[in-house]
Write a protein that holds these residues in place. Structure first.
Motif, PDB file in Angstrom:
ATOM      1  N   LEU A 170       0.825  -1.255  -0.276  1.00  0.00           N
ATOM      2  CA  LEU A 170       0.189  -0.239   0.039  1.00  0.00           C
ATOM      3  C   LEU A 170       0.518   1.374  -0.326  1.00  0.00           C
ATOM      4  O   LEU A 170       0.347   1.953  -0.882  1.00  0.00           O
ATOM      5  CB  LEU A 170      -1.152   0.047   1.331  1.00  0.00           C
ATOM      6  CG  LEU A 170      -1.702   1.270   1.372  1.00  0.00           C
ATOM      7  CD1 LEU A 170      -3.145   1.092  -0.305  1.00  0.00           C
ATOM      8  CD2 LEU A 170      -2.445   1.131   2.477  1.00  0.00           C
ATOM      9  N   ALA A 171       2.483   1.478   0.828  1.00  0.00           N
ATOM     10  CA  ALA A 171       2.955   2.428   0.568  1.00  0.00           C
ATOM     11  C   ALA A 171       3.746   2.208  -0.703  1.00  0.00           C
ATOM     12  O   ALA A 171       3.382   3.721  -1.144  1.00  0.00           O
ATOM     13  CB  ALA A 171       3.573   2.375   1.717  1.00  0.00           C
ATOM     14  N   ALA A 172       3.714   1.563  -1.025  1.00  0.00           N
ATOM     15  CA  ALA A 172       4.139   1.792  -2.756  1.00  0.00           C
ATOM     16  C   ALA A 172       3.394   2.430  -3.003  1.00  0.00           C
ATOM     17  O   ALA A 172       3.278   2.868  -4.411  1.00  0.00           O
ATOM     18  CB  ALA A 172       5.440  -0.184  -3.127  1.00  0.00           C
ATOM     19  N   SER A 173       2.415   2.126  -3.731  1.00  0.00           N
ATOM     20  CA  SER A 173       1.270   2.189  -4.114  1.00  0.00           C
ATOM     21  C   SER A 173       0.898   3.336  -3.880  1.00  0.00           C
ATOM     22  O   SER A 173       0.801   4.535  -4.984  1.00  0.00           O
ATOM     23  CB  SER A 173       0.033   1.083  -3.850  1.00  0.00           C
ATOM     24  OG  SER A 173      -1.503   1.983  -4.866  1.00  0.00           O
ATOM     25  N   LEU A 174       0.784   4.470  -3.199  1.00  0.00           N
ATOM     26  CA  LEU A 174       0.211   5.739  -2.632  1.00  0.00           C
ATOM     27  C   LEU A 174       1.676   6.318  -3.016  1.00  0.00           C
ATOM     28  O   LEU A 174       1.661   7.110  -3.573  1.00  0.00           O
ATOM     29  CB  LEU A 174       0.397   5.654  -1.174  1.00  0.00           C
ATOM     30  CG  LEU A 174      -0.114   7.230  -0.245  1.00  0.00           C
ATOM     31  CD1 LEU A 174      -0.652   7.373  -1.436  1.00  0.00           C
ATOM     32  CD2 LEU A 174      -0.316   7.486   0.968  1.00  0.00           C
ATOM     33  N   ALA A 175       2.642   6.006  -2.858  1.00  0.00           N
ATOM     34  CA  ALA A 175       3.956   6.771  -3.340  1.00  0.00           C
ATOM     35  C   ALA A 175       4.415   6.548  -4.905  1.00  0.00           C
ATOM     36  O   ALA A 175       4.223   8.047  -5.553  1.00  0.00           O
ATOM     37  CB  ALA A 175       5.296   6.109  -3.119  1.00  0.00           C
ATOM     38  N   LEU A 176       3.536   5.639  -5.529  1.00  0.00           N
ATOM     39  CA  LEU A 176       3.362   5.528  -7.148  1.00  0.00           C
ATOM     40  C   LEU A 176       2.285   6.787  -7.565  1.00  0.00           C
ATOM     41  O   LEU A 176       1.707   7.955  -8.701  1.00  0.00           O
ATOM     42  CB  LEU A 176       3.568   4.736  -8.236  1.00  0.00           C
ATOM     43  CG  LEU A 176       2.725   4.089  -9.189  1.00  0.00           C
ATOM     44  CD1 LEU A 176       4.075   4.524 -10.156  1.00  0.00           C
ATOM     45  CD2 LEU A 176       2.648   2.866  -9.640  1.00  0.00           C
ATOM     46  N   TYR A 177       1.368   6.605  -6.341  1.00  0.00           N
ATOM     47  CA  TYR A 177       0.152   7.958  -7.466  1.00  0.00           C
ATOM     48  C   TYR A 177       1.108   9.025  -6.937  1.00  0.00           C
ATOM     49  O   TYR A 177       0.671  10.042  -7.802  1.00  0.00           O
ATOM     50  CB  TYR A 177      -1.467   7.556  -6.224  1.00  0.00           C
ATOM     51  CG  TYR A 177      -1.752   9.058  -6.191  1.00  0.00           C
ATOM     52  CD1 TYR A 177      -2.885   8.811  -7.162  1.00  0.00           C
ATOM     53  CD2 TYR A 177      -1.866   9.713  -4.707  1.00  0.00           C
ATOM     54  CE1 TYR A 177      -3.741  10.174  -6.601  1.00  0.00           C
ATOM     55  CE2 TYR A 177      -3.058  11.035  -4.463  1.00  0.00           C
ATOM     56  CZ  TYR A 177      -3.753  10.886  -5.886  1.00  0.00           C
ATOM     57  OH  TYR A 177      -5.272  11.895  -5.395  1.00  0.00           O
TER      58      TYR A 177
END
Length: 373
Positions: A170-177
């Motif tokens: 989730l943290a990686a997805s948020l960073a990509l966002y």
């Protein structure tokens, strides 16, 4: 031994059913306006806030993936087979819709097809077909299914990671966002620059966030919160205040610019509004299921929308066909307000009848047949 996946929640199908109706009506209104309808579009939740129903549709679809395939003990091989089969199923449905639009362009006058923004299918059909088959581009209204196919394919290797490290994913997805909010970053990752496309690197947050939420069964907590009067009052009041802010911002005087609510990039105000709307639908589903509302048909309303939501793929594809058919019918009959509303009501009725047909077909397929005598 693989653990049994949690029981599917009724509000998820209820919300997806609402989203399918809203998306179809929004598509119908868009196409009618392209064809010259001069009146105002139907009021839907999309016209009263920063987000549309597409955000909830992606999130809940991802949530169901996490709920079914990302639980500890699930077979990685079985998840791979089922998710790849689902992605292929979606791809075929989208290809069928594409072929129908291609055939439609062969029948429609060129001017009419251009009005519907399908000029590529008329002028360069071979290039449009190649771009569609390679998941690079799509005709109007088919972009949701296309990006859904991409997300499903991407989540196949991601599910084992979500099972072990859900918060890290989730943290990686948020960073990509966050990075994708810069156009230069999104372009360097291969995202088309046209405004009509979804920014896939932004919208992935909804789908991957949904998978993580399903892994952690987060919506169960949201359902519990919706039953708490104080929490419900606070969040529903916040949604009401945000609706008033939206109406002032978009209709009276600009308070924000596009970078705060842009659909293409899934801007922050859109995310916040979608989260509040999700809670509101959970709350409404709970209220309609209360015993004292049974005499008023509350449970029937929940069941009607849930029937739509259980067959989301078929209903979404059918809704695309209805949107085009309804818009063309309006242009052929009259561009008047009453005709516009009558056709919109007809589309909703046809969606419900088709959902009932699919539901009955499913039940008949599960019922053992008596031997012939």
């Amino acid at each position: 031994m693989a653990s049994r996946p949690p029981e599917r929640m009724v509000p998820l199908d209820f919300i997806r059913g609402i989203c399918l109706i809203v998306i179809t009506l929004n598509h119908y209104s868009l196409l009618t306006q392209l064809l010259g309808y001069p009146g105002k579009a139907l009021w839907t939740p999309t016209t009263l806030g920063y987000s549309s129903s597409a955000e909830l549709f992606f999130f809940i679809s991802g949530y169901l993936v996490g709920l079914i395939y990302a639980q500890p003990g699930m077979s990685a091989g079985l998840s791979f087979v089922r998710l790849s089969h689902r992605a292929g199923h979606l791809y075929l449905y989208n290809a069928l819709a594409f072929l129908c639009l291609l055939a439609l362009c062969g029948v429609l006058p060129e001017q009419l097809a251009t009005q519907l923004r399908m000029h590529d299918l008329v002028w360069t059909p071979h290039q449009a077909a190649r771009a569609f088959l390679l998941l690079r581009d799509s005709p109007p209204l088919l972009d949701v299914l296309q990006i859904y196919v991409i997300f499903l394919l991407a989540c196949i290797p991601l599910v084992p990671l979500v099972i072990r490290w859900p918060r890290t994913v989730l943290a990686a997805s948020l960073a990509l966002y966050v990075l994708s909010q810069w156009q230069s970053v999104a372009a360097s990752l291969g995202q088309p620059g046209e405004s009509g496309y979804f920014n896939r690197y932004a919208w992935q947050l909804l789908f991957i966030g949904g998978i993580v939420g399903g892994r952690l069964q987060a919506l169960q907590h949201l359902q519990d919160a919706a039953r708490h009067p104080r929490i419900a009052f606070a969040l529903l009041s916040t949604l009401a205040a945000m609706t008033v802010f939206f109406l002032i911002d978009r209709k009276v005087m600009p308070l924000t610019d596009m970078r705060w609510w842009d659909k293409r990039d899934l801007a922050p105000l859109r995310l916040a509004h979608a989260a509040l709307v999700l809670f509101a639908w959970f709350w409404l589903c709970g209220v309609l299921q209360q015993t004292r509302l049974h005499r008023w048909g509350g449970h029937r309303i929940v069941e009607a929308f849930s029937t739509l939501g259980r067959q989301s793929l078929e209903m979404f594809t059918f809704g695309i066909a209805l949107s085009y058919a309804g818009a063309l019918l309006l242009r052929a009959l009259s561009l008047g307000r009453m005709t516009y509303l009558a056709i919109a009501a007809l589309l909703v009725l046809l969606m419900w009848l088709f959902a009932r047909y699919l539901r009955l077909r499913h039940l008949m397929a599960r019922t053992p047949q008596a031997p012939a005598t």
